[in-house]
Design a protein around this motif. Sequence first.
Motif, PDB file in Angstrom:
ATOM      1  N   ASP A  35       0.829  -1.209   0.000  1.00 42.04           N
ATOM      2  CA  ASP A  35       0.000   0.000   0.000  1.00 42.04           C
ATOM      3  C   ASP A  35       0.863   1.259   0.000  1.00 42.04           C
ATOM      4  OD1 ASP A  35      -2.419  -1.409   0.038  1.00 42.04           O
ATOM      5  OD2 ASP A  35      -2.400  -1.574   2.223  1.00 42.04           O
ATOM      6  N   LEU A  36       1.912   1.253   0.841  1.00 44.67           N
ATOM      7  CA  LEU A  36       2.783   2.422   0.935  1.00 44.67           C
ATOM      8  C   LEU A  36       3.567   2.628  -0.362  1.00 44.67           C
ATOM      9  CD1 LEU A  36       4.237   2.155   4.564  1.00 44.67           C
ATOM     10  CD2 LEU A  36       2.193   3.320   3.766  1.00 44.67           C
ATOM     11  N   THR A  37       4.022   1.532  -0.964  1.00 48.52           N
ATOM     12  CA  THR A  37       4.740   1.643  -2.230  1.00 48.52           C
ATOM     13  C   THR A  37       3.840   2.216  -3.322  1.00 48.52           C
ATOM     14  OG1 THR A  37       6.108  -0.261  -1.619  1.00 48.52           O
ATOM     15  CG2 THR A  37       6.103   0.391  -3.945  1.00 48.52           C
ATOM     16  N   ALA A  38       2.602   1.729  -3.384  1.00 44.23           N
ATOM     17  CA  ALA A  38       1.648   2.241  -4.370  1.00 44.23           C
ATOM     18  C   ALA A  38       1.345   3.708  -4.108  1.00 44.23           C
ATOM     19  CB  ALA A  38       0.362   1.415  -4.333  1.00 44.23           C
ATOM     20  N   THR A  44       3.977  10.313  -6.895  1.00 41.13           N
ATOM     21  CA  THR A  44       5.151  10.814  -7.611  1.00 41.13           C
ATOM     22  C   THR A  44       4.988  10.718  -9.125  1.00 41.13           C
ATOM     23  OG1 THR A  44       6.509  10.026  -5.759  1.00 41.13           O
ATOM     24  CG2 THR A  44       7.653  10.636  -7.774  1.00 41.13           C
ATOM     25  N   LEU A  45       4.453   9.577  -9.594  1.00 38.83           N
ATOM     26  CA  LEU A  45       4.334   9.337 -11.031  1.00 38.83           C
ATOM     27  C   LEU A  45       2.988   9.861 -11.522  1.00 38.83           C
ATOM     28  CD1 LEU A  45       5.904   7.910 -13.370  1.00 38.83           C
ATOM     29  CD2 LEU A  45       4.468   5.924 -12.926  1.00 38.83           C
ATOM     30  N   GLY A  46       2.872  11.164 -11.597  1.00 37.84           N
ATOM     31  CA  GLY A  46       1.616  11.757 -12.030  1.00 37.84           C
ATOM     32  C   GLY A  46       1.683  12.221 -13.472  1.00 37.84           C
ATOM     33  N   VAL A  47       1.177  13.423 -13.687  1.00 40.93           N
ATOM     34  CA  VAL A  47       1.125  13.941 -15.048  1.00 40.93           C
ATOM     35  C   VAL A  47       2.514  14.235 -15.591  1.00 40.93           C
ATOM     36  CG1 VAL A  47       0.967  16.387 -14.483  1.00 40.93           C
ATOM     37  CG2 VAL A  47      -0.197  15.506 -16.517  1.00 40.93           C
ATOM     38  N   GLY A  48       3.510  14.327 -14.721  1.00 42.06           N
ATOM     39  CA  GLY A  48       4.868  14.597 -15.165  1.00 42.06           C
ATOM     40  C   GLY A  48       5.384  13.595 -16.169  1.00 42.06           C
ATOM     41  N   VAL A  49       4.994  12.336 -16.001  1.00 40.28           N
ATOM     42  CA  VAL A  49       5.471  11.313 -16.926  1.00 40.28           C
ATOM     43  C   VAL A  49       4.894  11.514 -18.315  1.00 40.28           C
ATOM     44  CG1 VAL A  49       3.654   9.586 -16.572  1.00 40.28           C
ATOM     45  CG2 VAL A  49       5.986   8.838 -17.077  1.00 40.28           C
ATOM     46  N   TYR A  50       3.767  12.226 -18.412  1.00 35.63           N
ATOM     47  CA  TYR A  50       3.134  12.473 -19.706  1.00 35.63           C
ATOM     48  C   TYR A  50       3.587  13.784 -20.336  1.00 35.63           C
ATOM     49  CZ  TYR A  50       0.078   8.722 -18.178  1.00 35.63           C
ATOM     50  OH  TYR A  50      -0.396   7.512 -17.743  1.00 35.63           O
ATOM     51  N   VAL A  51       4.324  14.603 -19.593  1.00 39.17           N
ATOM     52  CA  VAL A  51       4.706  15.923 -20.105  1.00 39.17           C
ATOM     53  C   VAL A  51       6.214  16.157 -20.019  1.00 39.17           C
ATOM     54  CG1 VAL A  51       4.423  18.415 -19.797  1.00 39.17           C
ATOM     55  CG2 VAL A  51       2.458  16.887 -19.485  1.00 39.17           C
ATOM     56  N   ILE A  71      20.327  11.675 -12.892  1.00 39.41           N
ATOM     57  CA  ILE A  71      20.877  12.572 -11.867  1.00 39.41           C
ATOM     58  C   ILE A  71      19.792  12.981 -10.879  1.00 39.41           C
ATOM     59  CG2 ILE A  71      21.922  14.832 -11.481  1.00 39.41           C
ATOM     60  CD1 ILE A  71      23.270  14.531 -14.231  1.00 39.41           C
ATOM     61  N   ALA A  72      18.611  13.340 -11.414  1.00 40.05           N
ATOM     62  CA  ALA A  72      17.502  13.742 -10.544  1.00 40.05           C
ATOM     63  C   ALA A  72      17.066  12.590  -9.652  1.00 40.05           C
ATOM     64  CB  ALA A  72      16.333  14.226 -11.388  1.00 40.05           C
ATOM     65  N   ALA A  73      17.052  11.372 -10.205  1.00 40.97           N
ATOM     66  CA  ALA A  73      16.669  10.206  -9.404  1.00 40.97           C
ATOM     67  C   ALA A  73      17.668   9.953  -8.288  1.00 40.97           C
ATOM     68  CB  ALA A  73      16.558   8.976 -10.303  1.00 40.97           C
ATOM     69  N   LEU A  74      18.963  10.134  -8.589  1.00 39.33           N
ATOM     70  CA  LEU A  74      19.992   9.946  -7.568  1.00 39.33           C
ATOM     71  C   LEU A  74      19.824  10.955  -6.435  1.00 39.33           C
ATOM     72  CD1 LEU A  74      22.596   8.558  -6.622  1.00 39.33           C
ATOM     73  CD2 LEU A  74      23.880  10.220  -7.988  1.00 39.33           C
ATOM     74  N   ALA A  75      19.600  12.227  -6.810  1.00 36.94           N
ATOM     75  CA  ALA A  75      19.392  13.263  -5.794  1.00 36.94           C
ATOM     76  C   ALA A  75      18.154  12.955  -4.959  1.00 36.94           C
ATOM     77  CB  ALA A  75      19.262  14.626  -6.462  1.00 36.94           C
ATOM     78  N   SER A  76      17.085  12.503  -5.613  1.00 39.34           N
ATOM     79  CA  SER A  76      15.856  12.177  -4.894  1.00 39.34           C
ATOM     80  C   SER A  76      16.043  10.952  -4.001  1.00 39.34           C
ATOM     81  CB  SER A  76      14.719  11.926  -5.887  1.00 39.34           C
ATOM     82  OG  SER A  76      14.482  13.067  -6.670  1.00 39.34           O
ATOM     83  N   ALA A 278      11.597   1.611  -3.062  1.00 46.07           N
ATOM     84  CA  ALA A 278      10.931   0.892  -4.153  1.00 46.07           C
ATOM     85  C   ALA A 278      10.156   1.851  -5.051  1.00 46.07           C
ATOM     86  CB  ALA A 278       9.990  -0.167  -3.582  1.00 46.07           C
ATOM     87  N   SER A 279       9.430   2.794  -4.460  1.00 49.27           N
ATOM     88  CA  SER A 279       8.628   3.716  -5.281  1.00 49.27           C
ATOM     89  C   SER A 279       9.515   4.610  -6.134  1.00 49.27           C
ATOM     90  CB  SER A 279       7.711   4.564  -4.386  1.00 49.27           C
ATOM     91  OG  SER A 279       8.467   5.325  -3.465  1.00 49.27           O
ATOM     92  N   LEU A 280      10.622   5.114  -5.568  1.00 42.99           N
ATOM     93  CA  LEU A 280      11.528   5.945  -6.356  1.00 42.99           C
ATOM     94  C   LEU A 280      12.186   5.149  -7.481  1.00 42.99           C
ATOM     95  CD1 LEU A 280      13.281   8.195  -3.673  1.00 42.99           C
ATOM     96  CD2 LEU A 280      11.756   8.926  -5.497  1.00 42.99           C
ATOM     97  N   SER A 281      12.492   3.882  -7.216  1.00 47.15           N
ATOM     98  CA  SER A 281      13.093   3.041  -8.260  1.00 47.15           C
ATOM     99  C   SER A 281      12.115   2.809  -9.404  1.00 47.15           C
ATOM    100  CB  SER A 281      13.525   1.695  -7.656  1.00 47.15           C
ATOM    101  OG  SER A 281      14.475   1.876  -6.616  1.00 47.15           O
ATOM    102  N   VAL A 282      10.863   2.511  -9.069  1.00 43.85           N
ATOM    103  CA  VAL A 282       9.851   2.283 -10.111  1.00 43.85           C
ATOM    104  C   VAL A 282       9.613   3.554 -10.917  1.00 43.85           C
ATOM    105  CG1 VAL A 282       7.422   1.753 -10.515  1.00 43.85           C
ATOM    106  CG2 VAL A 282       8.732   0.394  -8.883  1.00 43.85           C
ATOM    107  N   VAL A 283       9.537   4.693 -10.234  1.00 47.66           N
ATOM    108  CA  VAL A 283       9.295   5.967 -10.926  1.00 47.66           C
ATOM    109  C   VAL A 283      10.456   6.288 -11.873  1.00 47.66           C
ATOM    110  CG1 VAL A 283       9.099   8.457 -10.586  1.00 47.66           C
ATOM    111  CG2 VAL A 283       7.772   6.906  -9.162  1.00 47.66           C
ATOM    112  N   PHE A 284      11.688   6.050 -11.424  1.00 48.97           N
ATOM    113  CA  PHE A 284      12.838   6.300 -12.300  1.00 48.97           C
ATOM    114  C   PHE A 284      12.793   5.409 -13.535  1.00 48.97           C
ATOM    115  CE2 PHE A 284      17.093   4.749 -13.563  1.00 48.97           C
ATOM    116  CZ  PHE A 284      17.501   5.882 -14.261  1.00 48.97           C
ATOM    117  N   LEU A 285      12.475   4.140 -13.343  1.00 50.46           N
ATOM    118  CA  LEU A 285      12.391   3.229 -14.494  1.00 50.46           C
ATOM    119  C   LEU A 285      11.318   3.691 -15.476  1.00 50.46           C
ATOM    120  CD1 LEU A 285      12.776  -0.257 -12.750  1.00 50.46           C
ATOM    121  CD2 LEU A 285      14.467   0.945 -14.158  1.00 50.46           C
ATOM    122  N   ALA A 286      10.197   4.193 -14.953  1.00 43.05           N
ATOM    123  CA  ALA A 286       9.138   4.696 -15.831  1.00 43.05           C
ATOM    124  C   ALA A 286       9.612   5.910 -16.616  1.00 43.05           C
ATOM    125  CB  ALA A 286       7.901   5.040 -15.006  1.00 43.05           C
ATOM    126  N   TYR A 287      10.231   6.885 -15.929  1.00 47.82           N
ATOM    127  CA  TYR A 287      10.750   8.066 -16.612  1.00 47.82           C
ATOM    128  C   TYR A 287      11.820   7.692 -17.632  1.00 47.82           C
ATOM    129  CZ  TYR A 287       8.442  11.565 -13.650  1.00 47.82           C
ATOM    130  OH  TYR A 287       7.526  12.356 -13.042  1.00 47.82           O
TER     131      TYR A 287
END
Length: 597
Positions: A35-38, A44-51, A71-76, A278-287
């Motif tokens: 639940d927390l990962t989702a 985090t993975l909102g409209v940004g991935v589409y724009v 780089i942004a993922a590493l900083a995050s 886990a959530s940051l890793s998934v978001v980076f892979l998506a981006y």
Amino acid sequence: MRILGCSDICSIFTRKKKINTASESQLARCLSTLDLTALGIGSTLGVGVYVLAGSVSRDTAGPAVIISFAIAALASMIAGLCYAEFGARVPRAGSAYVYSYVTMGEFVAFLIGWTLILEYVIGSASVVRGLSTYVDALFNNSMRNAFKSAAHIDISHLSSYPDFFAFGVTILFSAALAFGAKESSLANNIFTVANLSVVIFVVIAGAFKADPANWNTHPPCTDEDCKQGKGGFAPYGIAGIISGAATCFYGFIGFDCVATTGEEARNPQKSIPIAIVASLSVVFLAYFGVSVVLTMVLPYYEQNPDAPFPHLFDKIGWEWAKWLVSLGAICGLCSSLLGAMYPLPRVIYAMASDGLIFKWMGKVNPRFHTPLMGTLSAGLLTGVLAAIFELNQLVNMMSIGTLLAYSIVAACVLILRYEESEVSEKKNDNTALTASSVLKLIINANKTTHATKLSARLVTSLVFLYFILCVCFTSLVARFTHDINNLEMWIIVPMIFLIISLVTVLFCIYLQPVSGTRLTFSVPLVPFLPALSILINVYLMMMLDIMTWVRFGVWMIVGLLIYFFYGVRHSDISVRKISMKSIRLDGRKNVDSPKFT
């Protein structure tokens, strides 16, 4: 009425909250690691991935946008690790507010809490307004035209019409959050799965049309006019990659909402660190995936910065895919809205429970086990802002609140890691403070192995000095970038001095003895990773425009008025001290009073 002196004010500002991790929370512990990962992915993975990938690749970094995202993922991730340690150390609702209350004191905690309220309110309002705009665009702006004709607004700095759709959606989501964390988490999981499914579809579908040769194309331009770079993988150079990373960093904002669930997670010490990473890793892979597909299918200079995916499918002749992507964008926005709204009532609950803001806002409903009034009042404020404001100028205020919170959390990690050990060498605390003894303390010449009160105070001072040096260094970098690139000596000399000072302060912190407290999760490479996080966050804050700082200052003035006229007197720590003092006085009166027969 006694006038407060400097020592009294300092005592009020630095009084710290004591956390009893064994005590039970009034909130329902119902959220699993999944639940927390989702929740982290959804927020985090909102409209940004589409724009974001389309706009950054076309205007800032080119195909090297994938490096910018890395780089942004590493900083995050560094900031996320700091949050993870505190989530494991202080499993309470309130996120950075509670962390700073435990380590820095009440005044800093209030500032951070008030900043977080601003961040989440503006973030939620901007997301729901974006959702309204996106849905309206699918139906040829019929809602906008209807609202304008029904109630036109002709006031500067306000929207030209009240967005009743955005207001209604906000109230609906607020009610969903108010009537149960588990139910709203289930809805968030559904939205997140749909969002990720569309992202995976885009990556797989685009892979069939990908052409690596598009990473080596050159835009049509002349030597005098080449606004779209020189072509190739990094058409805008290293400066473009770094600038792109600063923009991409905002695409990872939102994971900190996981840390606000400390009182609703079943096993917060383990779940929170795992969920954040886990959530940051998934978001980076998506981006990363969508960036590769976008720049390989179309040259970077042909990207549509506003709607890159529909434009992409237009170019390859897949009209039907437009609606699928639109569905994913709506699900992503709904998930982002839940993720943005979820932590807001938790921060309000934490601050109200501590008496720093009005108590009624933190009252937990016995049936739903949520701060009902705090959730609904926050939703009402968000809905009004979303309905009547154009939020383009206010989005940066969300960023400044987030970056300030990230910096404070990283500083708290440093301070707590070097706090006084339970088995400390007390003899060093009684050492006379001379120039020689201070120098020995700074370099730990005595090879002290356990942190003392004196060494802990030294680290706190060094962390504060490091923060000030970061502000000076990053403000010069942000203000005089052109002169630094031209190697102008008048700016290079102070830059070198500041770099040496930053490294020296970090090395002095590194030499100090650490606390022996055992943690279920701890940030590696302390003090260097938290210090790097502070430097990155302060730099990004220095990149914001002056009006953002002005608006932020106005919000903080309002908050300070609430704190000084309400919070100082109603703080739980203050109330408990007054109660204990009254009990002692009553006890003395009973002992000293004469007995009559």
